[in-house]
Design an enzyme around this catalytic site. Structure first.
Site, PDB file in Angstrom:
ATOM      1  N   HIS A  32     -16.487  15.930 -14.609  1.00 58.55           N
ATOM      2  CA  HIS A  32     -17.474  15.338 -13.712  1.00 58.55           C
ATOM      3  C   HIS A  32     -18.032  16.441 -12.822  1.00 58.55           C
ATOM      4  O   HIS A  32     -17.372  17.462 -12.567  1.00 58.55           O
ATOM      5  CB  HIS A  32     -16.826  14.266 -12.833  1.00 58.55           C
ATOM      6  CG  HIS A  32     -16.501  12.991 -13.551  1.00 58.55           C
ATOM      7  ND1 HIS A  32     -17.461  12.242 -14.203  1.00 58.55           N
ATOM      8  CD2 HIS A  32     -15.325  12.324 -13.718  1.00 58.55           C
ATOM      9  CE1 HIS A  32     -16.890  11.166 -14.740  1.00 58.55           C
ATOM     10  NE2 HIS A  32     -15.594  11.197 -14.467  1.00 58.55           N
ATOM     11  N   CYS A  63     -22.313  16.047 -14.985  1.00 56.96           N
ATOM     12  CA  CYS A  63     -23.466  15.602 -14.220  1.00 56.96           C
ATOM     13  C   CYS A  63     -23.735  16.581 -13.089  1.00 56.96           C
ATOM     14  O   CYS A  63     -22.832  17.272 -12.611  1.00 56.96           O
ATOM     15  CB  CYS A  63     -23.220  14.204 -13.642  1.00 56.96           C
ATOM     16  SG  CYS A  63     -23.164  12.893 -14.886  1.00 56.96           S
TER      17      CYS A  63
END
Length: 244
Positions: A84, A127
């Site tokens: 992430h 991301c």
């Protein structure tokens, strides 16, 4: 790229996180990405090391350990980070936030002298915030450097030379992934497997950009997540064309 060994390809596969929150769910599909990368890296001649769900200190210790190795007989070094992420190149270890520089800094030429003047390649599936790329109709589209100078012993290079950073998406944007893997890593492996021995790395990554941009569109039951696009991005400080 004519040393005795191609070099190390290190994969950090961050699937589960000790900081449980709505923004850090289990990264389903990442094991498929890691397996695809391992297969592709071996095809390109790399020795692969894969690490799963490491904490921040463990990751930093690993990177400094790899940087202190003697890479004299290696062509290059490569690293993939599957995790992430967020704004300003923030990445997540299992227990804490990190920065992309925590991965790259140990390999700067003043700290890892045996890789000075050699490519250091980083591929990041994460991301970079939560904005979504909209689409626009542009009609029908058909798809389809200077040679390295001779170097004298006195040549000097910036310590940050010869890095290439390839990211799954543009700044501030979402990076798509599902249980079958991520669109970026799966496309990257497909292009490297097909053209990895014939095109230089910049052309390879440009093909990845094109394939993702034109071929991918999200499908979701959620209207605000449906019919969205994405495009990877890369920054190159390589000083020569790179062929595997």
């Amino acid at each position: 790229m004519d040393h005795e060994k191609r070099g190390l390809f290190v994969i950090f596969n961050q699937k589960e996180f000790k900081i449980r929150s709505a923004t850090l769910p289990i990264r389903h599909g990442t094991d498929i990405d890691a397996a695809s990368l391992k297969k592709t890296a071996k095809f390109l001649g790399f020795k692969v090391k894969t690490h799963h769900d490491l904490e921040r200190k463990e990751i930093q210790d690993k990177m400094w350990k790899y940087a202190k190795k003697d890479h004299s007989d290696h062509d290059c070094f490569a690293c993939a980070i599957l995790t992430h992420g967020g704004r300003d190149d923030m990445l997540y270890a299992a227990d804490d936030k990190m920065e992309l520089s925590h991965f790259t800094e140990p390999f700067q030429a003043d700290k890892c002298k045996s890789l000075a003047g050699k490519p250091k390649l980083f591929f990041v599936q994460a991301c970079r915030a939560d904005q979504l790329n909209k689409n626009i109709l542009v009609g029908q589209v058909s798809a389809d450097t200077l040679d390295a100078s001779n170097q004298s012993p006195e040549v000097r290079l910036p310590v940050q030379a010869d890095f290439l950073i390839s990211l799954a998406t543009t700044a501030e944007h979402y990076a798509w992934r599902n249980e079958y893997g991520s669109i970026f890593i799966q496309t990257l492996c497909s292009v490297l497997n097909k053209y990895g021995h014939t095109l230089d790395l910049h052309k390879l990554l440009t093909r990845v950009n094109g394939m993702v941009a034109y071929n991918f569109e999200s499908w979701s039951k959620s209207e605000n997540m449906n019919h969205k696009k994405k495009i990877p991005t890369f920054t190159s400080r390589l000083t020569r064309d790179l062929y595997f």
